[in-house]
Design an enzyme around this catalytic site. Structure first.
Site, PDB file in Angstrom:
ATOM      1  N   PHE A  25      33.125  52.400  19.645  1.00  0.00           N
ATOM      2  CA  PHE A  25      32.153  52.501  18.521  1.00  0.00           C
ATOM      3  C   PHE A  25      31.990  51.052  18.064  1.00  0.00           C
ATOM      4  CE2 PHE A  25      30.062  53.545  14.417  1.00  0.00           C
ATOM      5  CZ  PHE A  25      28.907  54.217  14.883  1.00  0.00           C
ATOM      6  N   GLY A  26      32.089  50.118  18.883  1.00  0.00           N
ATOM      7  CA  GLY A  26      32.094  48.626  18.653  1.00  0.00           C
ATOM      8  C   GLY A  26      30.626  48.311  18.669  1.00  0.00           C
ATOM      9  N   HIS A 108      28.387  46.766  31.661  1.00  0.00           N
ATOM     10  CA  HIS A 108      29.025  45.608  32.450  1.00  0.00           C
ATOM     11  C   HIS A 108      29.800  46.054  33.534  1.00  0.00           C
ATOM     12  CE1 HIS A 108      30.311  41.665  33.313  1.00  0.00           C
ATOM     13  NE2 HIS A 108      31.493  41.795  32.608  1.00  0.00           N
TER      14      HIS A 108
HETATM   15  P1  NAD Z   1      33.964  45.997  21.268  1.00  0.00           P
HETATM   16  O1  NAD Z   1      35.074  45.131  21.086  1.00  0.00           O
HETATM   17  O2  NAD Z   1      32.777  45.551  20.280  1.00  0.00           O
HETATM   18  O3  NAD Z   1      34.060  47.659  20.928  1.00  0.00           O
HETATM   19  C1  NAD Z   1      34.967  48.255  21.713  1.00  0.00           C
HETATM   20  C2  NAD Z   1      34.975  49.639  21.179  1.00  0.00           C
HETATM   21  O4  NAD Z   1      36.372  50.258  21.832  1.00  0.00           O
HETATM   22  C3  NAD Z   1      35.773  49.760  19.710  1.00  0.00           C
HETATM   23  O5  NAD Z   1      35.184  50.844  19.017  1.00  0.00           O
HETATM   24  C4  NAD Z   1      37.177  49.747  19.676  1.00  0.00           C
HETATM   25  O6  NAD Z   1      37.696  50.373  18.603  1.00  0.00           O
HETATM   26  C5  NAD Z   1      37.292  50.836  20.838  1.00  0.00           C
HETATM   27  N1  NAD Z   1      38.587  50.437  21.800  1.00  0.00           N
HETATM   28  C6  NAD Z   1      39.296  49.357  21.844  1.00  0.00           C
HETATM   29  N2  NAD Z   1      40.399  49.430  22.629  1.00  0.00           N
HETATM   30  C7  NAD Z   1      40.608  50.715  22.836  1.00  0.00           C
HETATM   31  C8  NAD Z   1      41.630  51.384  23.457  1.00  0.00           C
HETATM   32  N3  NAD Z   1      42.525  50.923  23.943  1.00  0.00           N
HETATM   33  N4  NAD Z   1      41.160  52.952  23.491  1.00  0.00           N
HETATM   34  C9  NAD Z   1      40.188  53.270  23.117  1.00  0.00           C
HETATM   35  N5  NAD Z   1      39.318  52.632  22.457  1.00  0.00           N
HETATM   36  C10 NAD Z   1      39.275  51.349  22.232  1.00  0.00           C
HETATM   37  O7  NAD Z   1      32.840  46.010  22.542  1.00  0.00           O
HETATM   38  P2  NAD Z   1      31.769  45.804  23.101  1.00  0.00           P
HETATM   39  O8  NAD Z   1      31.308  44.201  22.924  1.00  0.00           O
HETATM   40  O9  NAD Z   1      30.850  46.756  22.474  1.00  0.00           O
HETATM   41  O10 NAD Z   1      31.673  45.912  24.677  1.00  0.00           O
HETATM   42  C11 NAD Z   1      31.578  47.379  25.157  1.00  0.00           C
HETATM   43  C12 NAD Z   1      31.153  47.018  26.726  1.00  0.00           C
HETATM   44  O11 NAD Z   1      29.843  46.459  26.541  1.00  0.00           O
HETATM   45  C13 NAD Z   1      31.758  46.203  27.567  1.00  0.00           C
HETATM   46  O12 NAD Z   1      31.757  46.675  28.908  1.00  0.00           O
HETATM   47  C14 NAD Z   1      30.986  44.737  27.363  1.00  0.00           C
HETATM   48  O13 NAD Z   1      31.000  43.804  28.541  1.00  0.00           O
HETATM   49  C15 NAD Z   1      29.478  45.323  27.317  1.00  0.00           C
HETATM   50  N6  NAD Z   1      28.345  44.576  26.696  1.00  0.00           N
HETATM   51  C16 NAD Z   1      28.994  43.840  25.494  1.00  0.00           C
HETATM   52  C17 NAD Z   1      27.927  43.167  25.031  1.00  0.00           C
HETATM   53  C18 NAD Z   1      27.908  42.486  23.753  1.00  0.00           C
HETATM   54  O14 NAD Z   1      27.068  41.550  23.307  1.00  0.00           O
HETATM   55  N7  NAD Z   1      28.915  42.925  22.736  1.00  0.00           N
HETATM   56  C19 NAD Z   1      26.639  42.889  25.676  1.00  0.00           C
HETATM   57  C20 NAD Z   1      26.214  43.663  26.886  1.00  0.00           C
HETATM   58  C21 NAD Z   1      27.299  44.334  27.262  1.00  0.00           C
HETATM   59 MG    MG Z   2      29.824  38.700  29.515  1.00  0.00          MG
END
Ligand code: NAD
Ligand code: MG
Ligand code: MG
Length: 337
Positions: A25-26, A108
């Site tokens: 939920f990030g 990703h």
């Molecule tokens: P984030 O770091 O914002 O959120 C990650 C979530 O995972 C959080 O809710 C965190 O509490 C949880 N988490 C962390 N470690 C954990 C663990 N060990 N076990 C269980 N839960 C855990 O991540 P994000 O930026 O939303 O990225 C998620 C995916 O989306 C990735 O594959 C990333 O490459 C992809 N993505 C991100 C973006 C971006 O702009 N942020 C854009 C496109 C794709």
């Molecule tokens: Mg990237």
């Protein structure tokens, strides 16, 4: 040219009678789960027991369960955990509960492309990757629009993976903007190349080098910061809005002339050769291997670089100058500030 899918090419009804489990939920997780919920899709969020996002997700009215429970109860499982933890969480909390005919999704391709996750053959594997951060995916959805996204199918034992992934894309609003077809390999390799050669590594080292050259030549650091770092945003905004030509139309003729006469002096055939080397290390998996080992070792290089870069003079100068610009705000708290 790329294959692009829109609203008319996608069928939200394919998600009727299905449950979508969003893990994490990030940035992306909160946007995907809320958009899907508001599109009428049955969603649950998978989090660690001790996760501090639990309260937040529940306040939005979402159902929160443990990752194993969500995987058991969902037909589609979207993995929105940080890329570097996906492999471990997958083997302990996802793989044991996956069963034939479910679909595993990613935003990703890193884990799949570099074999950090090897899903069973009877499970569909696809990707919907918004080309923007989560808050934009949520904001655009709420205003009736969407963020362009990428679609890829890695394996398709049910034969329905692409249609289902497009339905998911519709649920988060992406088909309102357009969904471009790619592959896990292409998405991962171009994404890594972009962030290394241009967006992150390229731009910061260009700015830093310019700052250092001016300061070493005796100019005031505040002047160097404004010229080499702060003003980048103005230029990038113009490029974002209308490409290079809009940017060049807006800047002075002097700046435009300077642009043309400097180009080949700075970014030379030698620089392009370096870029090709960076690309090679991404394609062969050398970069991925190093990054995976770095994490296994507790990220010593990453942590020391964070300290070193934070203590550079330009960060102190920037911090002072931002006080003159109260409209510039960040809601990201950077450690040690
Ligand atoms: P984030 O770091 O914002 O959120 C990650 C979530 O995972 C959080 O809710 C965190 O509490 C949880 N988490 C962390 N470690 C954990 C663990 N060990 N076990 C269980 N839960 C855990 O991540 P994000 O930026 O939303 O990225 C998620 C995916 O989306 C990735 O594959 C990333 O490459 C992809 N993505 C991100 C973006 C971006 O702009 N942020 C854009 C496109 C794709
Ligand atoms: Mg990237
Ligand atoms: Mg100027």
């Amino acid at each position: 040219m790329a294959n692009i899918f829109y609203e008319k090419d996608s069928e939200l009804s394919l998600l009727e009678n299905k449950t979508v489990g969003v893990l994490g939920f990030g940035s992306q997780g909160h946007a995907h789960s809320l958009n899907l919920r508001d599109s009428g899709v049955r969603v649950m969020v998978g989090l660690r027991k001790e996760s501090n996002s639990r309260d937040k997700a529940e306040k939005f009215g979402l159902t929160v369960k443990t990752i194993p429970d969500v995987v058991k109860e969902s037909d589609i499982i979207m993995v929105l955990l940080p890329d570097e933890v996906q492999s471990e969480v997958y083997s302990k909390e996802i793989a044991p509960y996956l069963s034939k005919g479910k679909m595993l999704m990613f935003a990703h391709g890193f884990s799949i492309r570099y074999f950090q996750i090897i899903p069973p053959e009877d499970v569909d594997v696809s990707m919907i990757a918004p080309k923007g951060p989560g808050h934009l995916v949520r904001r655009e959805y709420e205003s009736g629009r969407g963020v362009p996204s990428l679609l890829a199918v890695y394996q398709n034992p049910t034969g329905k993976a692409k249609e289902l992934a497009l339905a998911y894309a519709k649920g988060i609003g992406a088909t309102r903007a357009g969904v471009i077809e790619t592959s896990f390999k292409e998405e991962t390799e171009t994404d890594l190349f972009g962030e290394q050669a241009i967006l992150c590594g390229g731009v910061t080292s260009l700015m830093k080098a310019g700052f250092e050259v001016l300061v070493e030549a005796g100019y005031q650091p505040e002047m160097a910061y404004f010229e080499c770092i702060n003003e980048m945003k103005l230029i990038v905004d113009l490029i974002y809005e209308g490409g290079f030509s809009t940017m060049r139309y807006s800047i002075s003729n002097t700046a435009e002339y300077g642009d043309y006469v400097t180009q080949d002096k700075l970014i030379t055939e030698e620089t392009k050769k370096k870029m090709r080397e960076i690309l090679k290390e991404i394609q062969t998996g050398k970069f991925a291997k190093e990054w995976i080992l770095e994490n296994k070792a507790g990220a010593p290089f990453l942590n020391s670089m964070r300290k070193i870069e934070k203590s550079h003079e330009l960060e102190k100068v920037g911090k002072e100058l931002r006080k003159m610009m109260p409209w510039v705000k960040s809601d990201i708290e950077s450690e040690g500030e």
